[in-house]
Enzyme design. Sequence first.
Site, short mmCIF file in Angstrom:
data_model
loop_
_atom_site.label_atom_id
_atom_site.label_comp_id
_atom_site.label_asym_id
_atom_site.label_seq_id
_atom_site.Cartn_x
_atom_site.Cartn_y
_atom_site.Cartn_z
N MET A 116 -8.26 8.74 -1.33
CA MET A 116 -9.24 9.21 -0.32
C MET A 116 -9.55 10.68 -0.60
O MET A 116 -8.66 11.46 -0.92
CB MET A 116 -8.65 9.08 1.09
CG MET A 116 -8.15 7.69 1.41
SD MET A 116 -7.66 7.55 3.15
CE MET A 116 -6.75 6.00 3.11
N SER A 118 0.86 -1.19 0.00
CA SER A 118 0.00 0.00 0.00
C SER A 118 0.90 1.23 0.00
O SER A 118 1.46 1.62 1.03
CB SER A 118 -0.89 -0.02 1.24
OG SER A 118 -1.62 1.16 1.32
N ASP A 176 -7.42 -5.91 3.25
CA ASP A 176 -6.71 -4.63 3.39
C ASP A 176 -6.89 -4.09 4.80
O ASP A 176 -8.02 -3.83 5.22
CB ASP A 176 -7.32 -3.66 2.35
CG ASP A 176 -6.62 -2.31 2.30
OD1 ASP A 176 -5.63 -2.11 3.02
OD2 ASP A 176 -7.09 -1.47 1.51
N GLY A 177 -5.76 -3.93 5.50
CA GLY A 177 -5.80 -3.32 6.82
C GLY A 177 -5.21 -4.21 7.89
O GLY A 177 -5.73 -5.29 8.16
N MET A 218 -12.34 -5.10 3.90
CA MET A 218 -11.59 -4.16 4.73
C MET A 218 -11.50 -4.72 6.15
O MET A 218 -12.52 -4.99 6.78
CB MET A 218 -12.30 -2.79 4.77
CG MET A 218 -12.29 -2.03 3.46
SD MET A 218 -10.65 -1.78 2.75
CE MET A 218 -9.80 -0.91 4.08
N MET A 261 -11.63 5.31 -2.24
CA MET A 261 -12.45 5.65 -1.05
C MET A 261 -12.96 7.06 -1.28
O MET A 261 -12.53 8.02 -0.64
CB MET A 261 -11.58 5.55 0.21
CG MET A 261 -11.34 4.11 0.64
SD MET A 261 -9.95 3.93 1.77
CE MET A 261 -8.63 3.76 0.58
N HIS A 312 -0.76 -1.25 -4.54
CA HIS A 312 -2.09 -0.81 -4.10
C HIS A 312 -2.05 0.69 -3.81
O HIS A 312 -1.19 1.16 -3.08
CB HIS A 312 -2.44 -1.59 -2.83
CG HIS A 312 -3.80 -1.35 -2.28
ND1 HIS A 312 -4.92 -2.01 -2.71
CD2 HIS A 312 -4.23 -0.50 -1.30
CE1 HIS A 312 -5.98 -1.61 -2.02
NE2 HIS A 312 -5.58 -0.68 -1.16
N ASP A 318 -4.27 3.90 -2.41
CA ASP A 318 -5.47 4.31 -1.68
C ASP A 318 -5.82 5.75 -2.00
O ASP A 318 -5.11 6.68 -1.61
CB ASP A 318 -5.21 4.18 -0.17
CG ASP A 318 -5.15 2.73 0.25
OD1 ASP A 318 -6.12 2.01 0.03
OD2 ASP A 318 -4.09 2.32 0.78
N HIS A 358 -7.74 1.61 -5.07
CA HIS A 358 -8.82 1.49 -4.08
C HIS A 358 -9.43 2.87 -3.90
O HIS A 358 -8.83 3.74 -3.27
CB HIS A 358 -8.21 0.94 -2.78
CG HIS A 358 -9.17 0.82 -1.64
ND1 HIS A 358 -8.75 0.55 -0.36
CD2 HIS A 358 -10.53 0.93 -1.57
CE1 HIS A 358 -9.80 0.49 0.44
NE2 HIS A 358 -10.89 0.74 -0.26
C1 DX5 Z 1 -6.83 1.88 4.83
C2 DX5 Z 1 -6.14 1.67 3.49
C3 DX5 Z 1 -5.07 0.63 3.54
C4 DX5 Z 1 -3.91 0.98 4.39
C5 DX5 Z 1 -3.23 -0.28 4.84
O1 DX5 Z 1 -7.82 2.83 4.66
O2 DX5 Z 1 -7.09 1.26 2.55
O3 DX5 Z 1 -4.64 0.23 2.25
O4 DX5 Z 1 -3.00 1.83 3.75
O5 DX5 Z 1 -2.26 0.05 5.76
P1 DX5 Z 1 -1.78 -0.97 6.88
O6 DX5 Z 1 -1.32 -2.21 6.18
O7 DX5 Z 1 -0.67 -0.24 7.55
O8 DX5 Z 1 -2.96 -1.25 7.78
ZN ZN Z 2 -6.67 0.19 0.43
#
Ligand code: DX5
Ligand code: ZN
Length: 220
Positions: free
Chosen positions: A38, A9, A176-177, A138, A69, A34, A36, A67
């Site tokens: 947001m 990520s 993920d997470g 998630m 969000m 990956h 993210d 991903h």
């Molecule tokens: C959370 C993200 C994840 C996050 C994962 O909102 O979608 O992809 O970056 O980070 P770790 O592996 O540190 O939980």
């Molecule tokens: Zn993610």
Amino acid sequence: MNKFLIAPSIIASDFTHLADEITACESAGADWLHVDVMDGHFVPAITVGPLFIEACKRATKLPLDIHLMISNPDQQLDVFAKAGANNITVHVEACSNLLKTIEKIKSLGCTAGVTLNPITPASALDEALSLADLVLVMSVVPGYSGQAFMPEMIGKVEGIRNKLNALRSPAHLEVDGGMAADTLPLMHNAGADVFVAGNAIFKFPQGVAAGVRALRVSNV
Ligand code: DX5
Ligand code: ZN
């Protein structure tokens, strides 16, 4: 052949050395990257957008797993496809017509992923399971890297794995997470085959490449 895929990520990386961070993942055998996205609306945080994805694309041949969000993802799908996305995953909570969104993503030449917040029941994805190329569970509340894994999500992965098997779907089941060497095997045993990891890779004490390798051997 790897028995599961690792998707670092990238928002957890050091952006001042973006290309080096990506290369380290690639040479250590990561499978996807990956990203993210947001928007400060669907989730409180704001991260990166299409320009960042274009930069990643120039730095790697790894498939880019995006991903989203964000609210109203339908309005942005073509922009992210053009920026270099290989897979685009949308949240069921953000889509008014999930099946239509999946079709739109595929029409743009990307694979289509669907995901859901920890609080959303797995049944929210039922209609989409036969169409999706990927289902993302998630295992933290989306918004930030570095949160603790929610063990309640093990049962959710098992349930979705059973449904995908019943449909004979070849879709990936991604988590993920909070993935690390101790939590990845729990989700792998539950039926997941793609693992997103931020902190476990980019904040690994012995460096990024060692972080990828530690996840790779975590389930052997
Ligand atoms: C959370 C993200 C994840 C996050 C994962 O909102 O979608 O992809 O970056 O980070 P770790 O592996 O540190 O939980
Ligand atoms: Zn993610």
